[in-house]
Design a protein around this motif. Structure first.
Motif: not given
Ligand SMILES: C[S@@+](CC[C@H](N)C(=O)[O-])C[C@H]1O[C@@H](n2cnc3c(N)ncnc32)[C@H](O)[C@@H]1O
Length: 138
Positions: A69-96
């Motif tokens: 819900d937080a991410i969908s609210t964030a996406r609804a407020r997206h202002d076109g800047s270079p942000i990628t929003y994603a659902v994810g867990d800070v204890t298991a991040l999906d980044f290298p």
């Protein structure tokens, strides 16, 4: 849950102490043009949008939160800047490893059963010599 994301977090952002800490932290974190940054536990994305103005069009912000819900609210407020929003867990991040120049995490660790594990994960995705900014006010 939308009420939580849209009203509680918006209200907290207006709190003078949270504003003061955010301003001080932003100064120390010092995002610069072209950087790749992560806002871990980004809530409705207010700070991610602030960071995006600092990194400019050549930079990028990943904004991750466990709450759909937080991410969908964030996406609804997206202002076109270079942000990628994603659902994810800070204890298991999906980044290298070493993916980000800087990582920010505000008022998230206090909600976790394993905050040390989260800090390790924030360190894993930050490049050598990068910055990690952790804020926990309550
Ligand atoms: C107090 S809010 C702070 C949100 C945002 N950092 C801010 O400053 O407005 C805490 C946030 O942490 C998120 N959160 C809690 N556990 C999380 C986890 N394991 N991984 C990612 N986000 C998490 C919640 O969904 C919530 O959006």
């Amino acid at each position: 849950m939308k009420r939580f994301a849209g009203s509680y977090l918006d209200g907290a952002s207006l709190h003078p102490e949270i504003q003061r800490v955010r301003t001080a932290a932003l100064e120390v974190f010092a995002p610069t043009e072209g950087e790749r940054l992560l806002d871990a536990g980004c809530g409705v994305g207010e700070v991610a949008r602030q960071l995006a103005t600092r990194v400019g069009p050549t930079g990028s912000i990943a904004a991750v939160d466990l709450s759909e819900d937080a991410i969908s609210t964030a996406r609804a407020r997206h202002d076109g800047s270079p942000i990628t929003y994603a659902v994810g867990d800070v204890t298991a991040l999906d980044f290298p490893e070493g993916h980000f120049d800087g990582v920010r995490c505000e008022r998230v660790l206090q909600h976790l059963s394993d905050p040390d594990g989260a800090v390790k994960e924030l360190m894993r995705v930050t490049r050598r010599g990068g910055r990690i900014c952790v804020i926990d006010t309550d």
